[in-house]
Design an enzyme around this catalytic site. Structure first.
Site, PDB file in Angstrom:
ATOM      1  CD  GLU A   1      -1.059   0.049  -4.139  1.00  0.00           C
ATOM      2  OE1 GLU A   1      -0.206   0.262  -4.637  1.00  0.00           O
ATOM      3  OE2 GLU A   1      -1.532   0.149  -3.226  1.00  0.00           O
TER       4      GLU A   1
ATOM      5  CG  ASP B   1      -3.179  -1.348  -1.025  1.00  0.00           C
ATOM      6  OD1 ASP B   1      -2.741  -2.179  -2.077  1.00  0.00           O
ATOM      7  OD2 ASP B   1      -3.355  -0.037  -1.505  1.00  0.00           O
TER       8      ASP B   1
ATOM      9  CD  GLU C   1      -1.803  -0.932   3.942  1.00  0.00           C
ATOM     10  OE1 GLU C   1      -0.716  -1.076   3.698  1.00  0.00           O
ATOM     11  OE2 GLU C   1      -2.911   0.019   3.913  1.00  0.00           O
TER      12      GLU C   1
END
Ligand SMILES: *[C@@H]1O[C@H](CO)[C@@H](O)[C@H](O)[C@H]1NC(C)=O
Length: 274
Positions: free
Chosen positions: A87, A89, A91
């Site tokens: 993953e 990411d 955010e």
């Protein structure tokens, strides 16, 4: 490293993406070339790419929740589908009116994450659209904010660090309530009297090697623009800009957290030495 080619980005949402849940919390504008995600006390919402990709350059233009966004999180990430998951990411952690957002990034490889970095941005991300993108090839994963590299995760397979290379990933984005941890570590709660919270998106172009979820490699691997020499490392200008982000805007970097990691992770050492 070169700057990823600027391609036409006015692609309608529906060409590459589908809503994931709470379909009535997404609104479409201009034939789907712009959308808004809504978060209220009942639910947030999100969307995902139709295709799965092995390597490429993935970008999105986002205008984050304005005003009082404390407790909200807007995410944009690549994720594989299985349990040993990979993953990558972005955010965005909201804040009270006038207080700065935090951009947290993370990289999971083979199910292992715990590689958080946190920065403040050098602009107000709620005023205009900015592009957030990920370059992923066999050599490195680079996080960009507009054209500025804010993070690099080098392939350190030779040092025993897993690197995502054999599992395709889908793109996801979502807006949800995370007031148990997001803003000042959970001290600032979402003010539901300010709902709905709205994040706006455009630029649904995807430039990746599309493959099935089971594919272990991509047919055109090694031949695409992101595989070429100039994208295998940052150039000296980009290293300088990354150094600028590290020195002026970084709040937290797991690479420097000697309490949590008494021994610096190998991938951290490598990019210090670069
Ligand atoms: C919110 O603002 C406070 C006060 O300026 C700051 O300490 C914090 O890092 C900001 N961001 C988040 C997501 O908590």
């Amino acid at each position: 490293m070169g700057v990823p080619p600027r391609r036409p980005v006015a692609v309608p949402f529906g060409r590459n993406y589908v809503p994931t849940w709470a379909f009535d919390h997404i609104k479409y504008y201009n034939g789907g070339s712009q959308i808004e995600l809504y978060l209220d006390k009942y639910t947030g919402t999100g969307f995902q790419s139709k295709g799965s990709y092995l390597f490429g350059h993935f970008s999105m233009q986002i205008k984050l929740v304005p005003g009082d966004s404390a407790g909200t999180v807007t995410a944009f990430y690549l994720s594989s589908q299985n349990s040993e998951h990979d993953e990558i990411d972005f955010e965005f952690l909201g804040n009270r009116t006038g207080q700065p957002y935090i951009l947290q990034t993370n990289v999971f490889t083979g199910g292992k994450g715990d590689r958080e970095q946190r920065i403040y941005l050098w602009f107000d991300p709620t005023k205009d659209y900015h592009s957030y993108s990920i370059l992923w090839n066999l050599y490195q994963i680079v996080f960009f904010v507009d054209d500025v590299p804010i993070r690099v995760f080098k392939n350190c397979k030779d040092l025993g660090v897993r690197f995502p290379f054999n599992q395709s990933m889908k793109l996801y984005s979502s807006l949800w309530n995370a007031d148990d941890w997001a803003t000042r570590g959970g001290l600032e709660k979402t003010d539901w009297s300010k709902a709905p919270f709205v994040a706006a998106y455009k630029g649904f172009h995807i430039d990746g090697c599309e493959s099935s979820v089971e594919a272990k490699f991509c047919a055109t691997q090694g031949k695409r623009w992101w595989d070429q020499k100039e994208f295998q490392d940052l150039d000296s200008y980009q290293w300088r800009r990354l150094a600028w982000v590290r020195s002026k805007y970084t709040i937290y970097n797991y690479c420097d957290d000697r309490k949590r990691y008494p021994i610096m992770s190998p991938e951290c050492k490598r990019d210090r030495d670069a």
